[in-house]
Enzyme design. Structure first.
Site, PDB file in Angstrom:
ATOM      1  N   LYS A  59       0.852  -1.186   0.000  1.00 35.80           N
ATOM      2  CA  LYS A  59       0.000   0.000   0.000  1.00 35.80           C
ATOM      3  C   LYS A  59       0.890   1.240   0.000  1.00 35.80           C
ATOM      4  O   LYS A  59       1.813   1.349   0.834  1.00 35.80           O
ATOM      5  CB  LYS A  59      -0.911  -0.012   1.234  1.00 35.80           C
ATOM      6  CG  LYS A  59      -2.023  -1.042   1.136  1.00 35.80           C
ATOM      7  CD  LYS A  59      -2.960  -0.722  -0.008  1.00 35.80           C
ATOM      8  CE  LYS A  59      -4.213  -1.576   0.028  1.00 35.80           C
ATOM      9  NZ  LYS A  59      -5.060  -1.321  -1.150  1.00 35.80           N
ATOM     10  N   ASP A  89      -0.169  -0.259  -4.618  1.00 44.10           N
ATOM     11  CA  ASP A  89      -1.552   0.214  -4.751  1.00 44.10           C
ATOM     12  C   ASP A  89      -1.698   1.520  -3.964  1.00 44.10           C
ATOM     13  O   ASP A  89      -1.531   1.530  -2.739  1.00 44.10           O
ATOM     14  CB  ASP A  89      -2.511  -0.847  -4.201  1.00 44.10           C
ATOM     15  CG  ASP A  89      -3.983  -0.439  -4.329  1.00 44.10           C
ATOM     16  OD1 ASP A  89      -4.262   0.650  -4.885  1.00 44.10           O
ATOM     17  OD2 ASP A  89      -4.846  -1.221  -3.887  1.00 44.10           O
ATOM     18  N   ASP A 112      -8.844  -0.229 -10.089  1.00 41.74           N
ATOM     19  CA  ASP A 112      -9.565  -1.011  -9.068  1.00 41.74           C
ATOM     20  C   ASP A 112     -10.869  -0.290  -8.735  1.00 41.74           C
ATOM     21  O   ASP A 112     -11.899  -0.506  -9.386  1.00 41.74           O
ATOM     22  CB  ASP A 112      -8.661  -1.208  -7.845  1.00 41.74           C
ATOM     23  CG  ASP A 112      -9.370  -1.838  -6.667  1.00 41.74           C
ATOM     24  OD1 ASP A 112     -10.472  -2.370  -6.857  1.00 41.74           O
ATOM     25  OD2 ASP A 112      -8.837  -1.797  -5.531  1.00 41.74           O
ATOM     26  N   LYS A 143     -13.102  -7.847  -8.258  1.00 44.02           N
ATOM     27  CA  LYS A 143     -13.413  -8.186  -6.865  1.00 44.02           C
ATOM     28  C   LYS A 143     -14.821  -8.773  -6.820  1.00 44.02           C
ATOM     29  O   LYS A 143     -15.788  -8.077  -7.175  1.00 44.02           O
ATOM     30  CB  LYS A 143     -13.345  -6.933  -5.986  1.00 44.02           C
ATOM     31  CG  LYS A 143     -11.921  -6.411  -5.795  1.00 44.02           C
ATOM     32  CD  LYS A 143     -11.901  -5.160  -4.947  1.00 44.02           C
ATOM     33  CE  LYS A 143     -10.486  -4.770  -4.564  1.00 44.02           C
ATOM     34  NZ  LYS A 143     -10.415  -3.453  -3.912  1.00 44.02           N
ATOM     35  N   GLU A 200      -1.188   0.166  -9.093  1.00 42.85           N
ATOM     36  CA  GLU A 200      -2.658   0.161  -9.026  1.00 42.85           C
ATOM     37  C   GLU A 200      -3.181   1.481  -8.487  1.00 42.85           C
ATOM     38  O   GLU A 200      -2.690   1.974  -7.451  1.00 42.85           O
ATOM     39  CB  GLU A 200      -3.097  -0.999  -8.122  1.00 42.85           C
ATOM     40  CG  GLU A 200      -4.602  -1.092  -7.869  1.00 42.85           C
ATOM     41  CD  GLU A 200      -4.976  -2.382  -7.137  1.00 42.85           C
ATOM     42  OE1 GLU A 200      -4.319  -3.426  -7.378  1.00 42.85           O
ATOM     43  OE2 GLU A 200      -5.898  -2.362  -6.316  1.00 42.85           O
ATOM     44  N   GLN A 225     -11.550  -7.034  -1.205  1.00 43.93           N
ATOM     45  CA  GLN A 225     -12.209  -5.859  -0.625  1.00 43.93           C
ATOM     46  C   GLN A 225     -12.145  -5.946   0.902  1.00 43.93           C
ATOM     47  O   GLN A 225     -13.072  -5.546   1.599  1.00 43.93           O
ATOM     48  CB  GLN A 225     -13.649  -5.780  -1.125  1.00 43.93           C
ATOM     49  CG  GLN A 225     -14.144  -4.356  -1.210  1.00 43.93           C
ATOM     50  CD  GLN A 225     -15.303  -4.223  -2.170  1.00 43.93           C
ATOM     51  OE1 GLN A 225     -15.138  -4.359  -3.363  1.00 43.93           O
ATOM     52  NE2 GLN A 225     -16.494  -3.981  -1.646  1.00 43.93           N
TER      53      GLN A 225
HETATM   54  C1  MUC Z   1      -7.545  -2.527  -2.490  1.00 35.31           C
HETATM   55  O1  MUC Z   1      -7.111  -3.220  -3.412  1.00 35.31           O
HETATM   56  O2  MUC Z   1      -7.687  -1.344  -2.709  1.00 35.31           O
HETATM   57  C2  MUC Z   1      -8.714  -1.181   0.113  1.00 35.31           C
HETATM   58  C3  MUC Z   1      -9.862  -0.493  -0.082  1.00 35.31           C
HETATM   59  C4  MUC Z   1     -10.763  -1.334  -0.734  1.00 35.31           C
HETATM   60  O3  MUC Z   1     -11.912  -1.094  -1.115  1.00 35.31           O
HETATM   61  O4  MUC Z   1     -10.168  -2.524  -0.981  1.00 35.31           O
HETATM   62  C5  MUC Z   1      -8.899  -2.550  -0.356  1.00 35.31           C
HETATM   63  C6  MUC Z   1      -7.851  -3.164  -1.164  1.00 35.31           C
HETATM   64 MG    MG Z   2      -6.857  -1.461  -4.813  1.00 33.22          MG
END
Ligand code: MUC
Ligand code: MG
Length: 367
Positions: free
Chosen positions: A162, A191, A242, A266, A217, A294
């Site tokens: 992250k 991401d 995403d 997702k 991402e 998620q």
């Molecule tokens: C992600 O991939 O972003 C963080 C916020 C969300 O909605 O999913 C996570 C993971």
């Molecule tokens: Mg994401």
């Protein structure tokens, strides 16, 4: 095979280690268990994780929309009328997690009714997915230590880091520390959850150009249309959309507009019915797909595993299937086990899990 009732049950399971990222943080899994009952006694189950910071849904909102709009719209339909269900749910704008949980619970009930695993019904490409682990914001040393634990304990060798903090160097230092610690042993991608501007993203990616990243991402907001196109044009790795692609139409716009070159699917956001549409679209467009998370519990992870293992395109890269490891407990009778970096899907009918009634009783918050 007729739908007779739909339940929406709130539950709360604390995280041992909360996940922190640019758009929010999660300390407790305040999810909703959705159960679809049928006239033969078969019950399909799935979970909806509310993510207000991404999609605007809340736990109360999911319960209300399921009870007051979705359930009355689908009771009386059969499990085979999934496209009719999808059309009726689509009359309500938004609410992706609530719609997805209803859809997946119907698929679960259909699989249980037919005695078939949903992963096989969807495509049956493989029985496993490689697992990618998400490293949330922490001190660099802690993030490296977490990766070490994941490699040693579970054999996981793909990490999504992250990013999106300020200054940008805070995050690039973590990615560099991970690459230095593990060398070519691991795959790494980042991401940003829209935390940076396009210019900050470009700078960060330049700083990390020697770190052999697999993907980047959602580093910046898709609403900055020209900035994001400018960013994506200069990257030499696929840019995953995403949260900017909650529907197949958004996928089409982002990809044809050249502001993304890959997507995250997702199941918590598009269920099985719409995820299948998104998968076919991605195949037609010729873009990479990563199965995203998620911040699902084990019920949601089993759903992502069933879908991701059903197709070649969705099983090519490691899927993000390990967030449940940070929860203090879960609802299943048989917990999911990551072995040698993989999750294997169950051969049981339906999605392939059983909810433990005692655990549900302990964690539900409506009694
Ligand atoms: C992600 O991939 O972003 C963080 C916020 C969300 O909605 O999913 C996570 C993971
Ligand atoms: Mg994401």
């Amino acid at each position: 095979m007729k739908i007779t009732r739909v339940d929406a049950i709130p539950f709360a399971i604390p995280y041992v280690k909360p996940l922190r990222f640019a758009s929010g943080e999660v300390h407790v899994a305040n999810h909703v268990l959705v159960r679809v009952h049928t006239d033969t006694g078969v019950v399909g189950v799935a979970e909806a994780p509310p993510r207000p910071f991404t999609y605007g849904e809340t736990q109360d909102g999911i319960i209300t929309v399921v009870n007051t709009i979705f359930a009355p719209a689908i009771v009386g339909l059969t499990l085979l009328e999934r496209e009719v269900v999808a059309a009726r749910l689509a009359r309500t704008i938004g609410n992706p997690a609530a719609k997805s949980a209803v859809d997946m619970a119907i698929w679960d009930a259909l699989g249980k009714t037919l005695g078939l695993p949903v992963g096989d019904m969807l495509g049956g490409f493989t029985d496993r997915l490689r697992v990618s682990h998400m490293l949330g914001f922490a001190e660099p040393a802690k993030m490296v230590a977490e990766a070490e634990k994941m490699v040693e304990t579970y054999g996981i060798r793909t990490f999504k880091v992250k990013v999106g903090r300020h200054p940008v160097g805070l995050d690039t230092a973590v990615v560099r520390a991970l690459r230095e610690r593990f060398g070519a042993e691991i795959e790494l991608y980042v991401d940003g959850n829209r935390g940076w501007t396009a210019a900050e993203s470009a700078r960060a990616m330049k700083e990390m150009s020697d770190l052999d990243l697999l993907f980047a991402e959602e580093l910046c907001d898709a609403a900055d249309v020209m900035g994001r196109r400018w960013l994506v044009e200069q990257l030499d790795v696929p840019f995953i959309a995403d949260e900017s692609v909650p529907t197949p139409a958004d996928v089409t716009r982002e990809i044809l507009g050249r502001s993304a070159t890959a997507i995250s699917i997702k199941t918590a956001r598009t269920g099985f019915t719409t995820s299948r549409r998104t998968h076919h679209l991605a195949e037609g467009l010729g873009i990479p797909v990563v199965m995203g998370n998620q911040i699902d519990g084990q019920v949601g992870t089993a759903c992502a595993l069933a879908f991701g293992s059903a197709f070649e395109l969705t099983s090519r890269y490691a899927g993000e299937l390990s967030n449940f490891l940070d929860m203090s407990d879960d609802l299943l009778t048989e917990p999911l086990q990551i072995r040698d970096g993989h999750l294997y899907r169950s051969t049981a009918p339906g999605i392939g899990f059983e909810v433990d009634p005692e655990k549900l009783e302990r964690y539900r918050t409506d009694n």
